[in-house]
Design a protein around this motif. Structure first.
Motif, PDB file in Angstrom:
ATOM      1  N   PRO A 171       0.815  -1.218   0.000  1.00  0.00           N
ATOM      2  CA  PRO A 171       0.000   0.000   0.000  1.00  0.00           C
ATOM      3  C   PRO A 171       0.849   1.269   0.000  1.00  0.00           C
ATOM      4  O   PRO A 171       0.433   2.292  -0.517  1.00  0.00           O
ATOM      5  N   HIS A 172       2.039   1.190   0.616  1.00  0.00           N
ATOM      6  CA  HIS A 172       2.944   2.342   0.675  1.00  0.00           C
ATOM      7  C   HIS A 172       4.347   1.878   0.261  1.00  0.00           C
ATOM      8  O   HIS A 172       5.193   1.596   1.117  1.00  0.00           O
ATOM      9  N   PRO A 173       4.618   1.797  -1.041  1.00  0.00           N
ATOM     10  CA  PRO A 173       5.912   1.280  -1.505  1.00  0.00           C
ATOM     11  C   PRO A 173       7.111   2.033  -0.942  1.00  0.00           C
ATOM     12  O   PRO A 173       8.193   1.473  -0.781  1.00  0.00           O
ATOM     13  N   GLU A 174       6.889   3.290  -0.582  1.00  0.00           N
ATOM     14  CA  GLU A 174       7.999   4.109  -0.062  1.00  0.00           C
ATOM     15  C   GLU A 174       8.405   3.691   1.350  1.00  0.00           C
ATOM     16  O   GLU A 174       9.429   4.158   1.860  1.00  0.00           O
ATOM     17  N   HIS A 175       7.659   2.789   1.983  1.00  0.00           N
ATOM     18  CA  HIS A 175       7.968   2.379   3.347  1.00  0.00           C
ATOM     19  C   HIS A 175       8.944   1.200   3.433  1.00  0.00           C
ATOM     20  O   HIS A 175       9.182   0.684   4.523  1.00  0.00           O
ATOM     21  N   PHE A 176       9.503   0.780   2.308  1.00  0.00           N
ATOM     22  CA  PHE A 176      10.418  -0.366   2.330  1.00  0.00           C
ATOM     23  C   PHE A 176      11.582  -0.158   3.306  1.00  0.00           C
ATOM     24  O   PHE A 176      11.900  -1.077   4.082  1.00  0.00           O
ATOM     25  N   PRO A 177      12.236   1.014   3.342  1.00  0.00           N
ATOM     26  CA  PRO A 177      13.314   1.201   4.340  1.00  0.00           C
ATOM     27  C   PRO A 177      12.825   1.021   5.771  1.00  0.00           C
ATOM     28  O   PRO A 177      13.536   0.471   6.615  1.00  0.00           O
ATOM     29  N   ARG A 178      11.596   1.466   6.051  1.00  0.00           N
ATOM     30  CA  ARG A 178      11.046   1.302   7.405  1.00  0.00           C
ATOM     31  C   ARG A 178      10.853  -0.177   7.740  1.00  0.00           C
ATOM     32  O   ARG A 178      11.106  -0.608   8.869  1.00  0.00           O
ATOM     33  N   LEU A 179      10.408  -0.944   6.744  1.00  0.00           N
ATOM     34  CA  LEU A 179      10.261  -2.388   6.968  1.00  0.00           C
ATOM     35  C   LEU A 179      11.617  -3.019   7.275  1.00  0.00           C
ATOM     36  O   LEU A 179      11.732  -3.853   8.184  1.00  0.00           O
ATOM     37  N   LEU A 180      12.662  -2.605   6.539  1.00  0.00           N
ATOM     38  CA  LEU A 180      14.011  -3.126   6.808  1.00  0.00           C
ATOM     39  C   LEU A 180      14.470  -2.760   8.215  1.00  0.00           C
ATOM     40  O   LEU A 180      15.072  -3.586   8.912  1.00  0.00           O
ATOM     41  N   ASP A 181      14.184  -1.535   8.634  1.00  0.00           N
ATOM     42  CA  ASP A 181      14.537  -1.123  10.003  1.00  0.00           C
ATOM     43  C   ASP A 181      13.859  -2.031  11.033  1.00  0.00           C
ATOM     44  O   ASP A 181      14.495  -2.504  11.977  1.00  0.00           O
ATOM     45  N   LYS A 182      12.577  -2.282  10.829  1.00  0.00           N
ATOM     46  CA  LYS A 182      11.824  -3.081  11.799  1.00  0.00           C
ATOM     47  C   LYS A 182      12.278  -4.542  11.791  1.00  0.00           C
ATOM     48  O   LYS A 182      12.383  -5.169  12.853  1.00  0.00           O
ATOM     49  N   ILE A 183      12.561  -5.077  10.594  1.00  0.00           N
ATOM     50  CA  ILE A 183      13.059  -6.456  10.504  1.00  0.00           C
ATOM     51  C   ILE A 183      14.413  -6.553  11.207  1.00  0.00           C
ATOM     52  O   ILE A 183      14.683  -7.496  11.959  1.00  0.00           O
ATOM     53  N   GLY A 184      15.277  -5.562  10.955  1.00  0.00           N
ATOM     54  CA  GLY A 184      16.592  -5.552  11.597  1.00  0.00           C
ATOM     55  C   GLY A 184      16.481  -5.513  13.109  1.00  0.00           C
ATOM     56  O   GLY A 184      17.188  -6.243  13.823  1.00  0.00           O
ATOM     57  N   GLU A 185      15.583  -4.674  13.617  1.00  0.00           N
ATOM     58  CA  GLU A 185      15.383  -4.575  15.070  1.00  0.00           C
ATOM     59  C   GLU A 185      14.859  -5.891  15.637  1.00  0.00           C
ATOM     60  O   GLU A 185      15.281  -6.335  16.712  1.00  0.00           O
ATOM     61  N   ALA A 186      13.943  -6.522  14.912  1.00  0.00           N
ATOM     62  CA  ALA A 186      13.374  -7.797  15.378  1.00  0.00           C
ATOM     63  C   ALA A 186      14.452  -8.879  15.434  1.00  0.00           C
ATOM     64  O   ALA A 186      14.519  -9.657  16.399  1.00  0.00           O
ATOM     65  N   MET A 187      15.298  -8.931  14.411  1.00  0.00           N
ATOM     66  CA  MET A 187      16.325  -9.975  14.358  1.00  0.00           C
ATOM     67  C   MET A 187      17.429  -9.753  15.385  1.00  0.00           C
ATOM     68  O   MET A 187      18.157 -10.687  15.719  1.00  0.00           O
ATOM     69  N   ALA A 188      17.551  -8.529  15.877  1.00  0.00           N
ATOM     70  CA  ALA A 188      18.580  -8.231  16.889  1.00  0.00           C
ATOM     71  C   ALA A 188      18.166  -8.687  18.288  1.00  0.00           C
ATOM     72  O   ALA A 188      19.003  -8.731  19.194  1.00  0.00           O
ATOM     73  N   GLN A 189      16.891  -9.024  18.457  1.00  0.00           N
ATOM     74  CA  GLN A 189      16.409  -9.434  19.777  1.00  0.00           C
ATOM     75  C   GLN A 189      16.817 -10.884  20.061  1.00  0.00           C
ATOM     76  O   GLN A 189      16.615 -11.771  19.239  1.00  0.00           O
ATOM     77  N   ASP A 190      17.379 -11.103  21.233  1.00  0.00           N
ATOM     78  CA  ASP A 190      17.718 -12.470  21.619  1.00  0.00           C
ATOM     79  C   ASP A 190      16.437 -13.217  21.991  1.00  0.00           C
ATOM     80  O   ASP A 190      15.487 -12.626  22.508  1.00  0.00           O
ATOM     81  N   PHE A 191      16.405 -14.509  21.697  1.00  0.00           N
ATOM     82  CA  PHE A 191      15.227 -15.289  22.079  1.00  0.00           C
ATOM     83  C   PHE A 191      15.601 -16.762  22.177  1.00  0.00           C
ATOM     84  O   PHE A 191      16.572 -17.226  21.581  1.00  0.00           O
ATOM     85  N   ASP A 192      14.826 -17.481  22.947  1.00  0.00           N
ATOM     86  CA  ASP A 192      14.948 -18.930  23.067  1.00  0.00           C
ATOM     87  C   ASP A 192      13.568 -19.474  23.428  1.00  0.00           C
ATOM     88  O   ASP A 192      13.075 -19.252  24.534  1.00  0.00           O
TER      89      ASP A 192
END
Length: 276
Positions: A171-192
């Motif tokens: 819906p908002h193609p210009e938001h791709f960098p924001r999606l990358l930011d959020k994915i990066g933040e999610a992957m940086a979280q430790d989990f088990d």
């Protein structure tokens, strides 16, 4: 891998559902017992294009675009698999589905696990493909690569199928960098999630490629959490895991093509169509 491989040849019936604060896009294919199918990170339901006809020949397939992916717009919250699992659970209620199978790959596999962990009463069977259950399970070089994912990388991803797909359907193609930011933040979280997995009440198939993001031994350990791989199964299968769980390591595949494989579709269908 080309972007066209990520596109279904025939479009499903696409709709939006306002659930859990997200306007969730989903498509429906086929008839039969329902299967909710969840895509990987930076993708959308279209990723499964080549295998949708195989799955839809046996089941009603509900193909969901998760928060901030595909045709589902982002909302003001982190990309958290627990929150996305609640979205999927709300969609199951919205559609009036009775204990559908939930099948997920990579990010979608993590979301599928959380649906079964948080809402076991809503899930009939679970298939989690290429979904490691602890952050330190993946190879060190992958952790390093994940640490470089941010909006600053958007320019370097313009030749990828992820970027092409997002530009075409978001819906908002210009938001791709924001999606990358959020994915990066999610992957940086430790989990088990080991203890959560150990307590799963839903028959679960753990699937991985033989050259996945985590070594095959990790998925064997996940199977062990589910009472699998601890003893001989017996002539009649009487000593198989008590919860009806199973493991499939698929040959000749990687994290990046397993979701396209007819072999993935075949083991998924074989597991879902077993007697409970």
């Amino acid at each position: 891998m080309t972007a066209t491989e990520w596109t279904a040849e025939t479009a499903g019936s696409g709709r939006y559902a306002d659930v859990n604060g997200v306007n969730l896009y989903y498509e429906t294919y086929g008839t039969g017992s329902p299967m909710v199918l969840l895509h990987g990170g930076l993708g959308s339901g279209e990723m499964f294009g080549p295998i949708i006809p195989i799955l839809a020949d046996h089941h009603q397939v509900i193909l969901v675009d998760l928060q901030g992916h595909g045709r589902t717009a982002d909302v003001d919250r982190p990309l958290d698999i627990r929150l996305m699992a609640d979205d999927v659970a709300a969609l199951i209620d919205h559609l009036g589905l009775r204990k559908p199978a939930v099948v997920g790959y990579s990010l979608g596999g993590g979301v599928a696990l959380q649906v079964a962990i948080r809402h076991p009463e809503k899930v009939g069977r679970l298939v989690a493909a290429s979904a490691h259950v602890s952050r330190d399970a993946i190879y060190p070089e992958m952790l390093q690569q994940q640490g470089q994912v941010s909006g600053a990388a958007a320019e370097f991803m313009k030749e990828t199928p992820m970027y092409e797909l997002y530009q075409r359907v978001a819906p908002h193609p210009e938001h791709f960098p924001r999606l990358l930011d959020k994915i990066g933040e999610a992957m940086a979280q430790d989990f088990d999630l080991s203890e959560d997995v150990r307590g799963l009440q839903v028959p679960t198939l753990v699937v991985a490629a033989d050259a996945d993001m985590a070594p095959p031994s990790h998925y064997v350990e996940v199977f062990k959490l589910l009472d699998g791989g601890l003893r001989d199964g017996g002539w009649q299968g009487e000593a198989r895991p008590k919860g009806g769980h199973a493991l499939a390591i698929l040959p000749g595949l990687t994290h990046y093509d397993i979701f396209l494989s007819p072999l993935f579709a075949a083991v998924t269908l074989a597991f879902l169509d077993q007697e409970s």
